[in-house]
Design a protein around this motif. Structure first.
Motif, PDB file in Angstrom:
ATOM      1  N   HIS A 289     -45.996  49.004  -4.811  1.00 54.98           N
ATOM      2  CA  HIS A 289     -46.909  48.681  -3.715  1.00 54.98           C
ATOM      3  C   HIS A 289     -46.714  47.214  -3.336  1.00 54.98           C
ATOM      4  O   HIS A 289     -46.052  46.464  -4.054  1.00 54.98           O
ATOM      5  CB  HIS A 289     -48.366  48.903  -4.147  1.00 54.98           C
TER       6      HIS A 289
ATOM      7  N   ASP B 111     -49.018  43.701  -2.392  1.00 49.77           N
ATOM      8  CA  ASP B 111     -50.373  43.148  -2.402  1.00 49.77           C
ATOM      9  C   ASP B 111     -50.602  42.572  -1.019  1.00 49.77           C
ATOM     10  O   ASP B 111     -50.223  41.434  -0.740  1.00 49.77           O
ATOM     11  CB  ASP B 111     -50.494  42.033  -3.459  1.00 49.77           C
TER      12      ASP B 111
ATOM     13  N   HIS C 211     -43.841  45.931  -5.788  1.00 46.26           N
ATOM     14  CA  HIS C 211     -43.847  45.804  -7.240  1.00 46.26           C
ATOM     15  C   HIS C 211     -44.716  46.892  -7.854  1.00 46.26           C
ATOM     16  O   HIS C 211     -45.557  47.487  -7.173  1.00 46.26           O
ATOM     17  CB  HIS C 211     -44.330  44.409  -7.656  1.00 46.26           C
TER      18      HIS C 211
ATOM     19  N   ARG D 284     -55.406  35.667  -6.906  1.00 47.22           N
ATOM     20  CA  ARG D 284     -54.994  35.484  -5.510  1.00 47.22           C
ATOM     21  C   ARG D 284     -56.015  34.619  -4.772  1.00 47.22           C
ATOM     22  O   ARG D 284     -57.152  34.510  -5.217  1.00 47.22           O
ATOM     23  CB  ARG D 284     -54.983  36.821  -4.740  1.00 47.22           C
TER      24      ARG D 284
HETATM   25 FE   LIG Z   1     -49.897  44.260  -7.067  1.00 48.35          FE
END
Ligand SMILES: [Fe+2]
Ligand SMILES: O=C(O)CCC(=O)C(=O)O
Length: 331
Positions: A239, A241, A299, A329
């Protein structure tokens, strides 16, 4: 339609509940939710799942979703019931003799080596010492059994695979960051502890002594942390992010990922093709940074290596078998 309402469609969630061993229970089209009958036909808030339902409906020309919706929903447990939260502890007290002899003995000192994996993508091997890892695991355990603690994002699977919790801001598979309160229990995300923010700042400074350009690897101040705990059968499909703010993604504010406990086989690549993906082993204390041009790298976690956690970490925390990962994040 009859097979649908009887729960006999071969969607991945249904196969998993019947004990079929699958690599992933995520929908193969959007990879953001369990592939349940409801997801396959009615989709979710994610645009991609409209595509998912189209793919399924293509095979069933006479299907009329709205006529059957109420009936289908009533044959499934209410969402609240599916998500009822059991407390999950990262700690599993056990006889140290049962740990000895399986785990490998590693030094307790941090001995960071680095490897540049791509533009703005850096692996800091063994960056956290055992005592630093112990502190983080203990803090995560406290947070994990408290309000907003660990829960199963895709409940109902035959085996417990992965648990999730968030700090700073809730991220949920169905709604990403859109809802402040969690759907399963109405909880808010606990704040990110100050010591975690300092740890991330130190990691970023260390990373910037390797990748010196602000453009290649910008600084960030974490305001979200996703904590994933993978059991020995846990995994995470490839996927990106990409739920953070357009600014964060455009500038490439980095994701800082830190691993604890058993090692994980981590895959990454520039497209969602598992056969073309590169693979690295993420061991306890390793830090992976991906920002700048690598911010949207695909990833995932292919598998967890049982009995690979450092002995000293297990002795000092009794961390249960499995892998804990924290990704920080800036929204
Ligand atoms: Fe991720
Ligand atoms: O567990 C990992 O190493 C990756 C976690 C991840 O990709 C995520 O939380 O988005």
């Amino acid at each position: 339609m009859r097979r649908t309402s009887l729960g006999r469609l071969p969607v991945r969630g249904e196969l998993d509940r019947r004990g079929v061993d699958l690599n992933s229970i995520l929908c193969p089209w959007c990879e953001c939710e369990e592939e349940s009958v409801v997801h396959a036909f009615f989709g979710s808030v994610k645009d991609a799942s409209l595509h998912c339902s189209k793919e399924w409906r293509n095979g069933i020309p006479s299907f009329q979703p709205h006529t059957h919706f109420a009936k289908l929903m009533s044959s499934y447990p209410a969402r609240d019931m599916l998500h009822k939260r059991k407390k999950f502890s990262l700690i599993l007290p056990r006889d140290t003799k049962s740990i000895l002899g399986v785990q490998k003995e590693v030094g307790t000192e941090a001995k960071s080596r680095y490897k540049i994996l791509g533009p703005g993508m850096l692996l800091l091997k063994g960056h956290l010492s055992i005592s630093e890892q112990v502190e983080v695991v203990k803090k995560c355990e406290k947070l994990g059994v408290g309000p907003g603690g660990f829960y199963e994002p895709y409940p109902g699977a035959a085996k417990l695979r992965r648990l999730l919790m968030c700090l700073g801001r809730n991220w949920q598979p169905e709604t990403q960051y859109k809802e402040r309160f969690r759907r399963n229990d109405g909880s808010e995300a606990p704040p990110i502890p100050d010591e975690f923010v300092r740890m991330v700042e130190n990691i970023l400074q260390a990373s910037r002594s390797v990748i010196k350009s602000e453009y290649e690897l910008p600084f960030m101040t974490p305001d979200v942390c996703l904590l994933n705990f993978y059991t020995d059968v846990g995994n995470l499909a490839l996927h990106q992010d990409r739920s953070e703010s357009p600014y964060s993604l455009r500038v490439g504010l980095p994701v800082i990922s830190i691993s604890f406990g058993d090692s994980g086989v981590f895959l990454y690549g520039f497209d969602r093709n598992i056969d073309k993906a590169s693979s690295i082993l993420l061991e306890s204390g390793d830090v992976l940074v991906f920002g700048g041009k690598s911010r949207l790298i695909y990833h995932g976690v292919k598998s967890i290596i049982p009995n690979s956690a450092p002995l000293a970490l297990l002795q000092q925390t009794m961390l249960r078998p499995g892998r804990l990962n924290l990704t920080f994040r800036e929204y």
